[in-house]
Design an enzyme around this catalytic site. Sequence first.
Site, short mmCIF file in Angstrom:
data_model
loop_
_atom_site.label_atom_id
_atom_site.label_comp_id
_atom_site.label_asym_id
_atom_site.label_seq_id
_atom_site.Cartn_x
_atom_site.Cartn_y
_atom_site.Cartn_z
N ASP A 1 0.86 -1.19 0.00
CA ASP A 1 0.00 0.00 0.00
C ASP A 1 0.90 1.24 0.00
O ASP A 1 2.13 1.13 -0.11
CB ASP A 1 -1.02 -0.04 1.14
N CYS B 15 2.88 -3.25 4.07
CA CYS B 15 2.10 -2.06 4.38
C CYS B 15 2.85 -1.32 5.48
O CYS B 15 4.06 -1.56 5.65
CB CYS B 15 0.67 -2.42 4.76
N GLY B 16 2.18 -0.45 6.23
CA GLY B 16 2.91 0.30 7.25
C GLY B 16 3.51 -0.61 8.31
O GLY B 16 4.71 -0.58 8.58
N THR B 17 2.67 -1.43 8.91
CA THR B 17 3.14 -2.35 9.95
C THR B 17 3.35 -3.77 9.44
O THR B 17 4.03 -4.56 10.08
CB THR B 17 2.10 -2.43 11.09
N HIS C 171 9.90 -23.84 9.56
CA HIS C 171 8.84 -24.54 10.28
C HIS C 171 7.45 -24.38 9.67
O HIS C 171 6.61 -25.27 9.82
CB HIS C 171 8.77 -24.06 11.74
N HIS D 142 7.02 -30.86 10.69
CA HIS D 142 6.37 -29.59 10.31
C HIS D 142 5.43 -29.76 9.12
O HIS D 142 4.48 -29.00 8.97
CB HIS D 142 7.43 -28.53 10.03
N ARG E 3 2.10 -30.68 10.43
CA ARG E 3 1.44 -29.56 11.10
C ARG E 3 0.83 -28.58 10.10
O ARG E 3 -0.29 -28.10 10.32
CB ARG E 3 2.44 -28.83 12.01
C1 RB5 Z 1 -2.02 2.79 6.39
O1 RB5 Z 1 -2.07 3.99 7.04
C2 RB5 Z 1 -1.79 1.66 7.40
O2 RB5 Z 1 -2.92 1.48 8.19
C3 RB5 Z 1 -1.44 0.38 6.68
O3 RB5 Z 1 -0.31 0.61 5.90
C4 RB5 Z 1 -1.10 -0.81 7.54
O4 RB5 Z 1 -0.14 -0.50 8.50
C5 RB5 Z 1 -2.22 -1.59 8.07
O5 RB5 Z 1 -2.07 -2.60 8.76
#
Ligand code: RB5
Length: 150
Positions: A13, A70-72, A103, A138, A141
């Site tokens: 994203d 994405c961001g996180t 695994h 594994h 599993r």
């Molecule tokens: C975008 O702002 C952010 O929410 C997205 O990149 C992501 O981190 C979502 O999990």
Amino acid sequence: MNRSYSPIIIGCDHAAFNLKKILIDYLKKKEIKIKDAGTFNEDSVDYPNIAAKVASAVSEKKYEKGILMCGTGIGMSIAANRFSGVRAALCNNLFSAEMSRRHNNSNLLVMGGRVIGDILAIEILNKWLATPFERGRHQKRIEIFDAVIR
Ligand code: RB5
């Protein structure tokens, strides 16, 4: 060591657009073919739509492996793991990348562009690409995913 890799589908994203560019350049230098599923600029997009493009292609075995950012990395991994046969692993460190292959036979690598730096992301990608699945106990599993969890 010269290894040949099957083509990889990759998506992100807006929060990881820059990281995707860096990883695509890196994969091209390694002569790995890539399919870019977007996004293609920094305009805000809804990450589940990109996750669906990449994860459905892996689920349908059009691509053996995929990468999402994405961001996180959290949203992309939640979305991707809804697709049958997809084992998306959120790896923002090297140990997770290695173990997700050894695994869990992860077939989709997820990273957070706002969590890790570019150099670490490349190292994680390399570790993930280079690490084989251990099979053995594994294998049984991961078969439970398809047998028990729908
Ligand atoms: C975008 O702002 C952010 O929410 C997205 O990149 C992501 O981190 C979502 O999990």
